[in-house]
Design a protein around this motif. Structure first.
Motif, PDB file in Angstrom:
ATOM      1  N   LEU A 136       0.699  -1.275   0.184  1.00 46.03           N
ATOM      2  CA  LEU A 136       0.067  -0.141   0.056  1.00 46.03           C
ATOM      3  C   LEU A 136       0.891   1.305   0.085  1.00 46.03           C
ATOM      4  N   VAL A 137       1.843   1.216   0.768  1.00 44.21           N
ATOM      5  CA  VAL A 137       2.965   2.532   1.012  1.00 44.21           C
ATOM      6  C   VAL A 137       3.868   2.465   0.016  1.00 44.21           C
ATOM      7  N   ARG A 138       4.587   1.510  -0.193  1.00 39.41           N
ATOM      8  CA  ARG A 138       5.672   1.444  -1.019  1.00 39.41           C
ATOM      9  C   ARG A 138       6.915   2.032  -0.845  1.00 39.41           C
ATOM     10  N   THR A 139       7.172   2.470   0.478  1.00 37.87           N
ATOM     11  CA  THR A 139       8.255   3.312   1.114  1.00 37.87           C
ATOM     12  C   THR A 139       8.741   2.735   2.167  1.00 37.87           C
ATOM     13  N   ARG A 140      10.197   2.590   2.446  1.00 36.24           N
ATOM     14  CA  ARG A 140      10.727   1.936   3.413  1.00 36.24           C
ATOM     15  C   ARG A 140      10.163   2.651   4.851  1.00 36.24           C
ATOM     16  N   ARG A 141       9.719   3.673   5.052  1.00 40.22           N
ATOM     17  CA  ARG A 141       9.369   4.574   6.143  1.00 40.22           C
ATOM     18  C   ARG A 141       7.966   3.983   6.503  1.00 40.22           C
ATOM     19  N   GLY A 142       7.121   3.448   5.425  1.00 36.05           N
ATOM     20  CA  GLY A 142       5.802   2.899   5.820  1.00 36.05           C
ATOM     21  C   GLY A 142       6.131   1.396   6.248  1.00 36.05           C
ATOM     22  N   VAL A 143       7.056   0.680   5.914  1.00 32.45           N
ATOM     23  CA  VAL A 143       7.429  -0.605   6.416  1.00 32.45           C
ATOM     24  C   VAL A 143       8.080  -0.458   7.853  1.00 32.45           C
ATOM     25  N   ASP A 144       9.015   0.653   7.927  1.00 30.93           N
ATOM     26  CA  ASP A 144       9.430   0.768   9.048  1.00 30.93           C
ATOM     27  C   ASP A 144       8.599   1.272  10.155  1.00 30.93           C
ATOM     28  N   VAL A 145       7.468   2.108  10.015  1.00 37.32           N
ATOM     29  CA  VAL A 145       6.592   2.347  10.800  1.00 37.32           C
ATOM     30  C   VAL A 145       5.813   1.193  11.133  1.00 37.32           C
ATOM     31  N   THR A 146       5.386   0.409  10.230  1.00 35.49           N
ATOM     32  CA  THR A 146       4.502  -0.738  10.443  1.00 35.49           C
ATOM     33  C   THR A 146       5.299  -1.880  11.397  1.00 35.49           C
ATOM     34  N   ALA A 147       6.520  -2.080  11.009  1.00 38.33           N
ATOM     35  CA  ALA A 147       7.160  -3.045  11.814  1.00 38.33           C
ATOM     36  C   ALA A 147       7.448  -2.509  13.187  1.00 38.33           C
ATOM     37  N   ALA A 148       7.785  -1.136  13.322  1.00 40.25           N
ATOM     38  CA  ALA A 148       7.782  -0.659  14.957  1.00 40.25           C
ATOM     39  C   ALA A 148       6.506  -0.713  15.561  1.00 40.25           C
ATOM     40  N   GLY A 149       5.261  -0.513  14.983  1.00 40.56           N
ATOM     41  CA  GLY A 149       4.024  -0.956  15.489  1.00 40.56           C
ATOM     42  C   GLY A 149       3.689  -2.238  15.909  1.00 40.56           C
ATOM     43  N   LEU A 150       4.211  -3.141  15.089  1.00 38.96           N
ATOM     44  CA  LEU A 150       4.125  -4.429  15.359  1.00 38.96           C
ATOM     45  C   LEU A 150       4.870  -4.840  16.681  1.00 38.96           C
ATOM     46  N   GLY A 151       6.228  -4.414  16.585  1.00 36.41           N
ATOM     47  CA  GLY A 151       6.903  -4.603  17.804  1.00 36.41           C
ATOM     48  C   GLY A 151       6.389  -4.115  19.201  1.00 36.41           C
ATOM     49  N   LEU A 152       5.703  -2.585  18.728  1.00 38.47           N
ATOM     50  CA  LEU A 152       5.326  -2.141  20.030  1.00 38.47           C
ATOM     51  C   LEU A 152       4.114  -2.818  20.688  1.00 38.47           C
ATOM     52  N   PHE A 153       3.263  -3.243  19.592  1.00 35.33           N
ATOM     53  CA  PHE A 153       2.158  -4.339  19.985  1.00 35.33           C
ATOM     54  C   PHE A 153       2.534  -5.503  20.919  1.00 35.33           C
ATOM     55  N   LEU A 154       3.749  -6.095  20.267  1.00 32.01           N
ATOM     56  CA  LEU A 154       4.139  -7.219  20.855  1.00 32.01           C
ATOM     57  C   LEU A 154       4.804  -7.161  22.566  1.00 32.01           C
ATOM     58  N   VAL A 155       5.459  -6.022  22.574  1.00 30.67           N
ATOM     59  CA  VAL A 155       5.988  -5.583  23.848  1.00 30.67           C
ATOM     60  C   VAL A 155       4.956  -5.462  24.892  1.00 30.67           C
ATOM     61  N   VAL A 156       3.867  -4.430  24.526  1.00 35.82           N
ATOM     62  CA  VAL A 156       2.695  -3.913  25.235  1.00 35.82           C
ATOM     63  C   VAL A 156       1.895  -5.279  25.627  1.00 35.82           C
ATOM     64  N   ALA A 157       1.718  -6.171  24.652  1.00 36.71           N
ATOM     65  CA  ALA A 157       0.683  -7.339  24.993  1.00 36.71           C
ATOM     66  C   ALA A 157       1.319  -8.283  25.769  1.00 36.71           C
ATOM     67  N   GLY A 158       2.699  -8.418  25.470  1.00 32.70           N
ATOM     68  CA  GLY A 158       3.481  -9.367  26.340  1.00 32.70           C
ATOM     69  C   GLY A 158       3.597  -9.127  27.641  1.00 32.70           C
ATOM     70  N   LEU A 159       3.787  -7.622  28.094  1.00 33.73           N
ATOM     71  CA  LEU A 159       4.247  -7.045  29.159  1.00 33.73           C
ATOM     72  C   LEU A 159       2.551  -7.176  30.090  1.00 33.73           C
ATOM     73  N   SER A 160       1.658  -6.852  29.357  1.00 32.50           N
ATOM     74  CA  SER A 160       0.258  -6.872  29.940  1.00 32.50           C
ATOM     75  C   SER A 160      -0.122  -8.091  30.388  1.00 32.50           C
ATOM     76  N   LEU A 161      -0.152  -9.028  29.482  1.00 30.78           N
ATOM     77  CA  LEU A 161      -0.431 -10.457  29.890  1.00 30.78           C
ATOM     78  C   LEU A 161       0.418 -10.986  30.904  1.00 30.78           C
ATOM     79  N   ALA A 162       1.643 -10.779  30.897  1.00 27.47           N
ATOM     80  CA  ALA A 162       2.457 -11.218  31.775  1.00 27.47           C
ATOM     81  C   ALA A 162       2.243 -10.699  33.451  1.00 27.47           C
ATOM     82  N   VAL A 163       1.748  -9.304  33.441  1.00 24.80           N
ATOM     83  CA  VAL A 163       1.404  -8.730  34.473  1.00 24.80           C
ATOM     84  C   VAL A 163      -0.101  -9.422  34.942  1.00 24.80           C
ATOM     85  N   LEU A 164      -0.856  -9.531  34.231  1.00 24.90           N
ATOM     86  CA  LEU A 164      -2.035 -10.097  34.485  1.00 24.90           C
ATOM     87  C   LEU A 164      -1.969 -11.326  35.009  1.00 24.90           C
ATOM     88  N   GLU A 165      -1.053 -12.257  34.458  1.00 19.90           N
ATOM     89  CA  GLU A 165      -1.008 -13.580  34.727  1.00 19.90           C
ATOM     90  C   GLU A 165      -0.135 -13.562  36.380  1.00 19.90           C
TER      91      GLU A 165
END
Length: 135
Positions: free
Chosen positions: A59-88
């Motif tokens: 959709l974006v065809r730029t490196r910045r778009g891929v970089d932002v998407t990867a950073a968003g996925l990484g942030l999602f994993l960190v937040v989801a992992g930490l929140s689920l671990a804290v809930l556990e």
């Protein structure tokens, strides 16, 4: 053809790297059979993240778009992992911070984060190069 080979290589290398990261974690914590869940979750998550990064690339065809998407996925994993671990941990605080559930969730998040990083490094090479003078 180059795109297909790159996507296939990104999937295979991300599965390998994420599997190695999971194996290291499993060996370090002397995991039991419940950690098989992490090995089953890795391919599903890796394919899902590859689809998301592929959509961003298409959709974006730029490196910045891929970089932002990867950073968003990484942030999602960190937040989801930490929140689920804290809930556990909050559900069984007497078990201590090293409870198996929290470590399992952390292992899934860490393996998936490694997989996303490998996919990002591979797919950003397919994105258009920025024009001279543009960041």
């Amino acid at each position: 053809m180059r795109s297909i080979v790159t996507f296939a290589a990104a999937l295979l290398l991300s599965l390998l790297a994420g599997g190695v990261a999971l194996q290291i974690i499993v060996e370090r914590v002397r995991a039991d059979e419940s950690f098989i869940l992490a090995f089953f979750a890795l391919p599903v998550l890796a394919v899902a993240f590859l689809v998301v990064l592929g959509l961003a690339l298409g959709l974006v065809r730029t490196r910045r778009g891929v970089d932002v998407t990867a950073a968003g996925l990484g942030l999602f994993l960190v937040v989801a992992g930490l929140s689920l671990a804290v809930l556990e941990w909050l559900s069984a605080p007497t078990a201590g911070i090293g409870s198996r559930g929290a470590v399992l969730i952390g292992a899934i998040a860490a393996g998936s984060l490694v997989a996303v990083a490998v996919q990002w490094l591979m797919l950003r090479r397919l994105a258009a190069q920025p024009a001279a003078g543009e960041g």
